[in-house]
Design a protein around this motif. Structure first.
Motif, PDB file in Angstrom:
ATOM      1  N   CYS A 100       0.843  -1.205   0.000  1.00  0.00           N
ATOM      2  CA  CYS A 100       0.000   0.000   0.000  1.00  0.00           C
ATOM      3  C   CYS A 100       0.875   1.251   0.000  1.00  0.00           C
ATOM      4  CB  CYS A 100      -0.924   0.025   1.215  1.00  0.00           C
ATOM      5  SG  CYS A 100      -2.261  -1.167   1.146  1.00  0.00           S
ATOM      6  N   ARG A 101       1.866   1.282   0.875  1.00  0.00           N
ATOM      7  CA  ARG A 101       2.785   2.432   0.925  1.00  0.00           C
ATOM      8  C   ARG A 101       3.398   2.681  -0.452  1.00  0.00           C
ATOM      9  NH1 ARG A 101       4.605  -0.044   5.857  1.00  0.00           N
ATOM     10  NH2 ARG A 101       4.116   1.266   7.644  1.00  0.00           N
ATOM     11  N   HIS A 102       3.919   1.597  -1.053  1.00  0.00           N
ATOM     12  CA  HIS A 102       4.573   1.706  -2.353  1.00  0.00           C
ATOM     13  C   HIS A 102       3.599   2.248  -3.407  1.00  0.00           C
ATOM     14  CE1 HIS A 102       7.152   0.760  -5.738  1.00  0.00           C
ATOM     15  NE2 HIS A 102       6.124   0.126  -6.286  1.00  0.00           N
ATOM     16  N   ASN A 103       2.387   1.697  -3.461  1.00  0.00           N
ATOM     17  CA  ASN A 103       1.385   2.149  -4.433  1.00  0.00           C
ATOM     18  C   ASN A 103       0.980   3.598  -4.202  1.00  0.00           C
ATOM     19  OD1 ASN A 103       1.402  -0.357  -5.689  1.00  0.00           O
ATOM     20  ND2 ASN A 103      -0.340  -1.119  -4.515  1.00  0.00           N
ATOM     21  N   PHE A 104       0.834   3.987  -2.939  1.00  0.00           N
ATOM     22  CA  PHE A 104       0.466   5.372  -2.640  1.00  0.00           C
ATOM     23  C   PHE A 104       1.581   6.332  -3.037  1.00  0.00           C
ATOM     24  CE2 PHE A 104      -2.491   3.894   1.022  1.00  0.00           C
ATOM     25  CZ  PHE A 104      -3.447   3.528   0.101  1.00  0.00           C
ATOM     26  N   GLU A 105       2.836   5.970  -2.735  1.00  0.00           N
ATOM     27  CA  GLU A 105       3.964   6.824  -3.119  1.00  0.00           C
ATOM     28  C   GLU A 105       4.018   6.989  -4.633  1.00  0.00           C
ATOM     29  OE1 GLU A 105       7.210   4.783  -1.231  1.00  0.00           O
ATOM     30  OE2 GLU A 105       6.880   5.811   0.684  1.00  0.00           O
ATOM     31  N   LYS A 106       3.831   5.889  -5.352  1.00  0.00           N
ATOM     32  CA  LYS A 106       3.856   5.900  -6.813  1.00  0.00           C
ATOM     33  C   LYS A 106       2.727   6.771  -7.384  1.00  0.00           C
ATOM     34  CE  LYS A 106       3.474   2.228  -9.805  1.00  0.00           C
ATOM     35  NZ  LYS A 106       3.565   0.842 -10.177  1.00  0.00           N
TER      36      LYS A 106
END
Length: 153
Positions: A100-106
């Motif tokens: 989730c963190r990775h997708n949100f940052e992206k």
């Protein structure tokens, strides 16, 4: 009590929120959608979107009768040093918080780690941390606060 069925949130841009909830939180299954009345107070029926995971069965009801544009950083439960009762946020369980963190940052979605709750208008001593289940917080386009908690089972 049974598991949660839906969350209702008042919005002034249901179309934009439909897109945000689908992209950000996976509410991609459109259940109810209709033409808006120009008078926001006559739009009582919600737009409804659901997660694809039928076992979760959680809906988001976007109630399109918000008639002002508010400050999304504003929290009506915390004002001038006073803390009012009410629902502060809704928590959802996720399988992989790092993903989730990775997708949100992206995607450029702003989120806060649990240790950064002061950015949400909360003070550290006013919030109970759950060290067993890591979590992050995020706001929808209208300022509603959500907590994503990693599944621990």
């Amino acid at each position: 009590c049974r598991p949660m069925d839906h969350v209702g949130t008042r919005v002034n841009d249901p179309e934009g929120c439909f897109a945000w909830y689908a992209k950000t939180l996976g509410f991609t299954k459109e259940v109810m959608h209709y033409t808006l009345n120009p008078d926001p107070l006559k739009n009582g029926r919600p737009f409804i979107s659901r997660t694809e995971d039928e076992t979760a069965g959680i809906d988001i009801n976007l109630i399109p009768n918000g008639n002002i544009h508010g400050d999304v950083g504003y929290n009506h439960l915390i004002q001038q040093g006073k803390i009012y009762p009410g629902i502060l946020y809704v928590g959802y369980t996720v399988k992989n918080l790092d993903a989730c963190r990775h997708n949100f940052e992206k995607a450029g979605v702003e989120f806060w780690e649990e240790s950064e709750v002061s950015g949400l208008g909360l003070k550290e001593e006013e919030h109970v941390y759950n060290v067993e289940a890591p979590s992050i917080f995020l706001r929808d386009p209208h300022g509603s606060l959500f907590r994503l908690v990693e599944e621990t089972r």
